[in-house]
Design a protein around this motif. Sequence first.
Motif, PDB file in Angstrom:
ATOM      1  N   ASP A 147      10.680  40.619  37.180  1.00 57.26           N
ATOM      2  CA  ASP A 147      11.494  42.342  38.168  1.00 57.26           C
ATOM      3  C   ASP A 147      10.813  43.367  38.198  1.00 57.26           C
ATOM      4  O   ASP A 147       9.842  43.475  37.690  1.00 57.26           O
ATOM      5  N   SER A 148      11.318  44.248  40.108  1.00 56.93           N
ATOM      6  CA  SER A 148      10.120  44.548  40.070  1.00 56.93           C
ATOM      7  C   SER A 148      10.733  46.107  39.701  1.00 56.93           C
ATOM      8  O   SER A 148       9.154  47.033  39.338  1.00 56.93           O
ATOM      9  N   GLU A 149      11.126  46.331  38.604  1.00 57.25           N
ATOM     10  CA  GLU A 149      11.399  47.319  37.878  1.00 57.25           C
ATOM     11  C   GLU A 149      10.746  47.458  36.389  1.00 57.25           C
ATOM     12  O   GLU A 149       9.726  47.962  36.851  1.00 57.25           O
ATOM     13  N   GLU A 218      19.047  45.340  32.250  1.00 56.74           N
ATOM     14  CA  GLU A 218      17.653  45.404  33.067  1.00 56.74           C
ATOM     15  C   GLU A 218      16.882  46.793  31.496  1.00 56.74           C
ATOM     16  O   GLU A 218      15.923  46.614  31.052  1.00 56.74           O
TER      17      GLU A 218
END
Length: 384
Positions: A147-149, A218
Amino acid sequence: MSKTISILGSTGSIGTQALEVAEKHGFRIAGLAAHSSVELLEQQARKFRPEFVCVCNEEKFPELKSRLADTSINLLCGNEGLSKIASLEQNDIVLNSVVGMVGLVPTLAAIEAGKDVALANKETLVAGGNLVMSRAAEKGVNIYPVDSEHSAIFQCLQGNKRSQLSKIILTASGGPFFKKSYDELRSVTKADALKHPNWSMGSKITIDSATLMNKGLEFIEAKWLFDLEPEQIEIVVHRQSVVHSAVEYNDYSVIAQLGVPDMKIPIQYALLYPDRFECPTKRLSLTDYGTLTFEKPDYETFKCLSAAIEAVSRGGAYPCLVNSANEEAVRAFLADEISFIEIGEIVSSVLDKFEYFDICSVDDVMKADKLAREYVTERIASAR
Ligand code: MN3
């Protein structure tokens, strides 16, 4: 550098982008698994020649067999097939990008087989965070966030002492309904909710981005991946999705990771870690953006977000319960059975509905999952 990888969820948004990355860097593909898109799975199998191919939906298995009858590929189906591919001896790393709770068991299978996992399946950590992280530590298996975060946070932690981290700053795009009031959300439609400003993703995660449940999930994942207290996680709305997240150290130095909003960058970092090579995407031009903005999220309006944070603060089965309730609520919303704001009402009602209980095994996860789904299904049926 050539690695052997298997991809669970190969026909989805993350899976297809991972195959682009794999092709660019000459990876060998040991196994591919998809939920039910057998036509695309066949094309991928013919192109990448894996030894194993699995379709999870067993009804699609006869079609897969006939499509690939002229090849020597070993064909599998169902959840056992997923776990088999996750634990293949030849895997250097397993990318788990399946959607939903079904992703938990194959992650554990990969860990048991001692295989590193590039993790894009949110439910693995949301529902089974303590099980997965403790078993990974015991087996010496690395969990690389996709996941980008989380990739951003992972990148910002490189070369620094983990013990000197004070907090993380998790950025959120805010979704298509940022700044809308609760009353305005009453009338939003499925089509409105499916329009995401920056990222192109599957429908479940796009709805989760509109409700901000995605950021709540997230938040929970970040707690487990980076071993944080909930108080150490700050959510900041950043509309441009250029700063993918940041970390703050004890000296109040803040380090962020930036890039164009393209999942191929974090996918490639997870698969190539610790190496960095040219990625099949655009370069970031800060002057093209000019302005980057940062704002506080609206926890009152976006009830899913506050429910997810409350769930992880309470611990036990609550994160799993809110996640499963959300899956059912999103399914009902996409089937036109409930309105957009009802998703948040349903998800937050779970916190009052269930007493605390612990998650000590996969069976406990399945129990919590079943309880939450039954509760939501009954609630929706009785309201109609
Ligand atoms: Mn994300």
